[in-house]
Design an enzyme around this catalytic site. Structure first.
Site, PDB file in Angstrom:
ATOM      1  N   VAL A 268       0.818  -1.230   0.000  1.00  0.00           N
ATOM      2  CA  VAL A 268       0.000   0.000   0.000  1.00  0.00           C
ATOM      3  C   VAL A 268       0.846   1.271   0.000  1.00  0.00           C
ATOM      4  O   VAL A 268       0.320   2.351  -0.242  1.00  0.00           O
ATOM      5  CB  VAL A 268      -0.977   0.043   1.198  1.00  0.00           C
ATOM      6  CG1 VAL A 268      -2.066  -1.004   1.054  1.00  0.00           C
ATOM      7  CG2 VAL A 268      -0.244  -0.073   2.527  1.00  0.00           C
TER       8      VAL A 268
ATOM      9  N   TYR B 255       2.696   4.200  16.395  1.00  0.00           N
ATOM     10  CA  TYR B 255       1.412   3.639  15.988  1.00  0.00           C
ATOM     11  C   TYR B 255       0.285   4.640  16.229  1.00  0.00           C
ATOM     12  O   TYR B 255      -0.544   4.907  15.349  1.00  0.00           O
ATOM     13  CB  TYR B 255       1.177   2.348  16.774  1.00  0.00           C
ATOM     14  CG  TYR B 255      -0.070   1.581  16.412  1.00  0.00           C
ATOM     15  CD1 TYR B 255      -0.106   0.765  15.278  1.00  0.00           C
ATOM     16  CD2 TYR B 255      -1.210   1.653  17.206  1.00  0.00           C
ATOM     17  CE1 TYR B 255      -1.243   0.047  14.955  1.00  0.00           C
ATOM     18  CE2 TYR B 255      -2.351   0.941  16.888  1.00  0.00           C
ATOM     19  CZ  TYR B 255      -2.360   0.135  15.761  1.00  0.00           C
ATOM     20  OH  TYR B 255      -3.502  -0.575  15.446  1.00  0.00           O
TER      21      TYR B 255
ATOM     22  N   ILE C  23      -8.479  -6.544  19.444  1.00  0.00           N
ATOM     23  CA  ILE C  23      -9.091  -7.578  18.601  1.00  0.00           C
ATOM     24  C   ILE C  23      -8.095  -8.727  18.442  1.00  0.00           C
ATOM     25  O   ILE C  23      -6.914  -8.485  18.158  1.00  0.00           O
ATOM     26  CB  ILE C  23      -9.447  -7.022  17.201  1.00  0.00           C
ATOM     27  CG1 ILE C  23     -10.221  -5.697  17.322  1.00  0.00           C
ATOM     28  CG2 ILE C  23     -10.232  -8.052  16.397  1.00  0.00           C
ATOM     29  CD1 ILE C  23     -11.525  -5.763  18.067  1.00  0.00           C
TER      30      ILE C  23
END
Ligand SMILES: NC(=O)c1ccc[n+]([C@@H]2O[C@H](COP(=O)([O-])OP(=O)(O)OC[C@H]3O[C@@H](n4cnc5c(N)ncnc54)[C@H](O)[C@@H]3O)[C@@H](O)[C@H]2O)c1
Length: 254
Positions: free
Chosen positions: A68, A156, A189
């Protein structure tokens, strides 16, 4: 809201980070909702796995092995969609280092993938939607780290905060064209990203995060995929510039 508002039959979606975890779950669910799904990722083997899951579910997938951070290659892949209705820019990497030990190359790499990679996907999607006059939906992947901060999360969290800024800015600019832009900011998650910790550390973190959630558990990729489906579909037709937080109700875990 009729259930048919979630029907994506005849629509085309593009998902980055589709080879694993949240991106894979998004790709499969969007396909189950009826969309043709273009799956992009660095991981060719993982992409094949996602395409097989979509095929097994009766859906249609195309795969695009790419990085990406390669703006041109990503643009070419998006351009293969005759008409793009949904972009889910999910690809990302984790990095953790204390502020005082953070090197320029760490910061550069995380910003490159987690911010610029999302920016390039958003730009390609918005250009495609504008050219085809499609009232599409663009979804970015932020993180609960934007709200909480946290030790080690400088690179991050900075990249994810930039994603939130991108989302709000692009939503403002694209709104007049009927194009919606929203972010999803997941809590903890269970995916290959979070499973890379050693097993004992992972169990401790999951136990802690579960205790912090009123729902008493950590999330699954499908929890986030359903949030993405909501934002991708007509069910959220009046929603733009928002940050949706599927995080089990965790407010401030650190
Ligand atoms: N797992 C969590 O707890 C959590 C929480 C908040 C936000 N997120 C975000 O959700 C997204 C997905 O995370 P995940 O947990 O599913 O991780 P994951 O590691 O399972 O999946 C990430 C995917 O992105 C791909 N990718 C990484 N760099 C790439 C690049 N340069 N070009 C193309 N593909 C690339 C990887 O190959 C992988 O398939 C990330 O943006 C992450 O920051 C995850």
């Amino acid at each position: 809201m009729p259930v048919t508002a979630y029907d994506l039959t005849g629509r085309t979606a593009f998902v980055t980070g589709a080879a694993s975890g949240i991106g894979r779950a998004c790709a499969v669910l969007l396909a189950e909702a009826g969309a043709t799904v273009h799956c992009a990722d660095l991981d060719t083997h993982g992409l094949d796995g996602t395409a097989a899951l979509i095929k097994d579910a009766g859906g249609t997938a195309r795969t695009h092995p790419l990085d990406v951070t390669d703006r041109a290659r990503l643009g070419e892949a998006v351009a293969t969609c005759a008409r793009l209705d949904v972009m889910a820019a999910v690809a990302g990497i984790m990095h953790s280092s204390p502020v005082l030990e953070t090197r320029d190359e760490d910061l550069d790499r995380v910003l490159e993938v987690n911010f610029k990679g999302v920016l390039y996907a958003c730009q390609a999607a918005a250009r495609s939607m504008l050219a085809s006059k499609t009232p599409g939906s663009i979804i970015t992947m932020a993180s609960g780290a934007v709200d909480t901060g946290g030790a080690g999360l400088l690179c991050y969290g900075a990249a994810k905060a930039a994603v939130v800024q991108l989302t709000k800015t692009l939503a403002t600019e694209m709104g007049p064209h009927g194009i919606r832009v929203n972010a999803v900011a997941p809590g903890w998650i269970r995916t290959p990203m979070t499973e890379r910790h050693d097993v004992a550390a992972q169990a401790r973190t999951e136990a802690f995060m579960s205790r912090m959630s009123p729902l008493g558990r950590v999330g699954d990729p499908e929890d986030i995929a359903h949030a993405v489906l909501h934002l991708a579909s007509d069910a959220s037709a009046f929603t733009t510039g928002q940050i949706l937080r599927p995080n089990g109700g965790v407010a401030m875990p650190w």
